[in-house]
Design a protein around this motif. Structure first.
Motif, PDB file in Angstrom:
ATOM      1  N   LYS A 107       0.811  -1.223   0.000  1.00 44.56           N
ATOM      2  CA  LYS A 107       0.000   0.000   0.000  1.00 44.56           C
ATOM      3  C   LYS A 107       0.844   1.274   0.000  1.00 44.56           C
ATOM      4  O   LYS A 107       0.306   2.378   0.202  1.00 44.56           O
ATOM      5  N   GLY A 108       2.140   1.116  -0.225  1.00 40.81           N
ATOM      6  CA  GLY A 108       2.993   2.278  -0.395  1.00 40.81           C
ATOM      7  C   GLY A 108       3.003   2.711  -1.854  1.00 40.81           C
ATOM      8  O   GLY A 108       2.307   2.150  -2.702  1.00 40.81           O
ATOM      9  N   SER A 109       3.792   3.727  -2.162  1.00 42.16           N
ATOM     10  CA  SER A 109       3.873   4.263  -3.517  1.00 42.16           C
ATOM     11  C   SER A 109       5.210   3.933  -4.156  1.00 42.16           C
ATOM     12  O   SER A 109       6.239   3.841  -3.474  1.00 42.16           O
ATOM     13  N   ILE A 110       5.187   3.770  -5.472  1.00 40.91           N
ATOM     14  CA  ILE A 110       6.412   3.569  -6.239  1.00 40.91           C
ATOM     15  C   ILE A 110       6.205   4.182  -7.618  1.00 40.91           C
ATOM     16  O   ILE A 110       5.070   4.218  -8.129  1.00 40.91           O
ATOM     17  N   ALA A 111       7.271   4.732  -8.197  1.00 44.81           N
ATOM     18  CA  ALA A 111       7.209   5.269  -9.553  1.00 44.81           C
ATOM     19  C   ALA A 111       7.752   4.218 -10.514  1.00 44.81           C
ATOM     20  O   ALA A 111       8.874   3.744 -10.354  1.00 44.81           O
ATOM     21  N   VAL A 112       6.933   3.841 -11.484  1.00 45.34           N
ATOM     22  CA  VAL A 112       7.319   2.877 -12.519  1.00 45.34           C
ATOM     23  C   VAL A 112       7.223   3.593 -13.863  1.00 45.34           C
ATOM     24  O   VAL A 112       6.136   4.014 -14.272  1.00 45.34           O
ATOM     25  N   ASP A 113       8.351   3.764 -14.539  1.00 49.98           N
ATOM     26  CA  ASP A 113       8.401   4.580 -15.761  1.00 49.98           C
ATOM     27  C   ASP A 113       7.762   5.945 -15.513  1.00 49.98           C
ATOM     28  O   ASP A 113       7.074   6.494 -16.371  1.00 49.98           O
ATOM     29  N   GLY A 114       7.969   6.482 -14.301  1.00 51.35           N
ATOM     30  CA  GLY A 114       7.475   7.799 -13.967  1.00 51.35           C
ATOM     31  C   GLY A 114       6.054   7.850 -13.460  1.00 51.35           C
ATOM     32  O   GLY A 114       5.586   8.911 -13.036  1.00 51.35           O
ATOM     33  N   MET A 115       5.329   6.734 -13.484  1.00 46.50           N
ATOM     34  CA  MET A 115       3.940   6.699 -13.026  1.00 46.50           C
ATOM     35  C   MET A 115       3.880   6.447 -11.530  1.00 46.50           C
ATOM     36  O   MET A 115       4.486   5.497 -11.038  1.00 46.50           O
ATOM     37  N   SER A 116       3.142   7.271 -10.796  1.00 45.53           N
ATOM     38  CA  SER A 116       2.930   7.040  -9.373  1.00 45.53           C
ATOM     39  C   SER A 116       1.888   5.945  -9.221  1.00 45.53           C
ATOM     40  O   SER A 116       0.725   6.117  -9.593  1.00 45.53           O
ATOM     41  N   ARG A 123       9.813  -9.194  -5.621  1.00 44.69           N
ATOM     42  CA  ARG A 123       8.779  -8.902  -6.605  1.00 44.69           C
ATOM     43  C   ARG A 123       7.657  -8.121  -5.931  1.00 44.69           C
ATOM     44  O   ARG A 123       7.370  -8.308  -4.759  1.00 44.69           O
ATOM     45  N   PHE A 124       7.023  -7.230  -6.670  1.00 45.84           N
ATOM     46  CA  PHE A 124       5.853  -6.527  -6.136  1.00 45.84           C
ATOM     47  C   PHE A 124       4.738  -6.522  -7.182  1.00 45.84           C
ATOM     48  O   PHE A 124       4.976  -6.714  -8.372  1.00 45.84           O
ATOM     49  N   ARG A 125       3.520  -6.293  -6.694  1.00 46.65           N
ATOM     50  CA  ARG A 125       2.341  -6.374  -7.555  1.00 46.65           C
ATOM     51  C   ARG A 125       1.649  -5.018  -7.656  1.00 46.65           C
ATOM     52  O   ARG A 125       1.523  -4.285  -6.667  1.00 46.65           O
ATOM     53  N   LEU A 126       1.191  -4.700  -8.859  1.00 43.06           N
ATOM     54  CA  LEU A 126       0.428  -3.493  -9.132  1.00 43.06           C
ATOM     55  C   LEU A 126      -0.907  -3.891  -9.739  1.00 43.06           C
ATOM     56  O   LEU A 126      -0.999  -4.905 -10.442  1.00 43.06           O
ATOM     57  N   VAL A 179      11.919   4.464  -5.895  1.00 43.15           N
ATOM     58  CA  VAL A 179      11.206   4.197  -4.643  1.00 43.15           C
ATOM     59  C   VAL A 179      10.831   5.515  -3.976  1.00 43.15           C
ATOM     60  O   VAL A 179      11.330   6.584  -4.332  1.00 43.15           O
ATOM     61  N   ASP A 180       9.947   5.426  -3.001  1.00 44.42           N
ATOM     62  CA  ASP A 180       9.488   6.611  -2.270  1.00 44.42           C
ATOM     63  C   ASP A 180      10.668   7.225  -1.522  1.00 44.42           C
ATOM     64  O   ASP A 180      11.295   6.577  -0.682  1.00 44.42           O
ATOM     65  N   VAL A 181      10.967   8.480  -1.828  1.00 39.28           N
ATOM     66  CA  VAL A 181      12.121   9.142  -1.208  1.00 39.28           C
ATOM     67  C   VAL A 181      11.960   9.234   0.303  1.00 39.28           C
ATOM     68  O   VAL A 181      12.954   9.257   1.051  1.00 39.28           O
ATOM     69  N   LEU A 182      10.726   9.277   0.810  1.00 37.25           N
ATOM     70  CA  LEU A 182      10.519   9.341   2.252  1.00 37.25           C
ATOM     71  C   LEU A 182      11.063   8.096   2.943  1.00 37.25           C
ATOM     72  O   LEU A 182      11.551   8.171   4.070  1.00 37.25           O
ATOM     73  N   ALA A 183      10.992   6.949   2.260  1.00 35.44           N
ATOM     74  CA  ALA A 183      11.530   5.720   2.832  1.00 35.44           C
ATOM     75  C   ALA A 183      13.044   5.819   2.973  1.00 35.44           C
ATOM     76  O   ALA A 183      13.630   5.359   3.965  1.00 35.44           O
ATOM     77  N   ARG A 184      13.686   6.449   2.004  1.00 27.60           N
ATOM     78  CA  ARG A 184      15.142   6.599   2.060  1.00 27.60           C
ATOM     79  C   ARG A 184      15.551   7.504   3.227  1.00 27.60           C
ATOM     80  O   ARG A 184      16.497   7.226   3.953  1.00 27.60           O
ATOM     81  N   TYR A 185      14.842   8.610   3.400  1.00 28.10           N
ATOM     82  CA  TYR A 185      15.180   9.531   4.490  1.00 28.10           C
ATOM     83  C   TYR A 185      14.883   8.906   5.841  1.00 28.10           C
ATOM     84  O   TYR A 185      15.624   9.132   6.813  1.00 28.10           O
ATOM     85  N   LEU A 186      13.808   8.126   5.924  1.00 27.13           N
ATOM     86  CA  LEU A 186      13.497   7.460   7.182  1.00 27.13           C
ATOM     87  C   LEU A 186      14.607   6.483   7.550  1.00 27.13           C
ATOM     88  O   LEU A 186      15.040   6.421   8.703  1.00 27.13           O
ATOM     89  N   GLU A 187      15.118   5.751   6.551  1.00 26.16           N
ATOM     90  CA  GLU A 187      16.222   4.828   6.808  1.00 26.16           C
ATOM     91  C   GLU A 187      17.434   5.596   7.330  1.00 26.16           C
ATOM     92  O   GLU A 187      18.103   5.163   8.275  1.00 26.16           O
TER      93      GLU A 187
END
Length: 219
Positions: free
Chosen positions: A138-147, A157-160, A185-193
């Motif tokens: 239920k998080g967000s990811i950009a795939v070819d620029g699509m949110s 592996r992940f599912r859309l 990937v969601d930049v917020l996840a990187r900063y949280l790490e």
């Protein structure tokens, strides 16, 4: 910064290798109004890759892809005729319809399967192992620029699940099993790490002490 809401689908007019980099020309549809909305030096997210316009024509724009861009993104696989998702940067009044997208590709994924579910499509994408820790259900990811929203996470592996509208207004119509896609990937996840790591006197990161709480992060 972008939101991952695609404004138009362009077409790769041509790509010319220049050493390890490349010069590319992207044809844009009339609805994108490239000549009135883009000027030299502006950034345009192109399949999730932040590119700088080096020349603007009535029907498209030129951009240079660096050696790093060619090595780390799907640009290395593209040829004339490739459909490209386009988005211009946010403004202070932009409606944030997707999530924060920087146009900095983190890795390349591979479409593993595509299955119709009523009018929608279930798509599984294999991702580099190093990125999976940032991809959440239920998080967000950009795939070819699509949110896009992640509807399932497995080991690598992940599912859309893509609704008909998304299929119609993006380059999803070209997706096939084995296709390579740009992932951010969601930049917020990187900063949280990063926040969950402490810094040693030498500047080397180490694991945060046990018992770190939300209250600690808010101090």
């Amino acid at each position: 910064m972008y939101t991952g809401i695609i404004e138009a689908v362009g077409t790769l007019g041509h790509i010319s290798r220049k050493g390890r980099g490349a010069q590319i020309f992207i044809l844009t549809p009339e609805s994108f109004k490239v000549s009135s909305r883009v000027k030299i030096g502006d950034s345009v997210a192109t399949n999730g890759v932040c590119l700088t316009a080096t020349a603007v024509m009535a029907d498209g724009f030129y951009a240079d892809a660096s050696a790093e861009t060619m090595a780390l993104t799907c640009m290395q696989y593209y040829s004339a005729g490739e459909l490209l998702n386009l988005e211009l940067p946010c403004t202070p009044t932009t409606h944030l319809g997707g999530h924060i997208v920087q146009g900095h590709v983190d890795g390349i994924g591979t479409v593993a399967s595509i299955s119709p579910i009523d009018e929608a499509l279930d798509i599984y994408i294999d991702a580099p192992a190093a990125l999976m820790r940032y991809i959440a259900y239920k998080g967000s990811i950009a795939v070819d620029g699509m949110s896009l929203t992640v509807n399932g996470v497995e080991e690598n592996r992940f599912r859309l699940t893509l609704i008909p509208h998304t299929q119609q207004v993006t380059n999803l119509r070209t997706f096939r099993v084995g296709r390579k896609v740009n992932l951010e990937v969601d930049v917020l996840a990187r900063y949280l790490e990063r926040l969950l790591k402490a810094s040693t006197p030498t500047g080397q990161a180490q694991a945060a002490p046990a018992g770190l709480s939300l209250a600690d992060l808010l101090r």
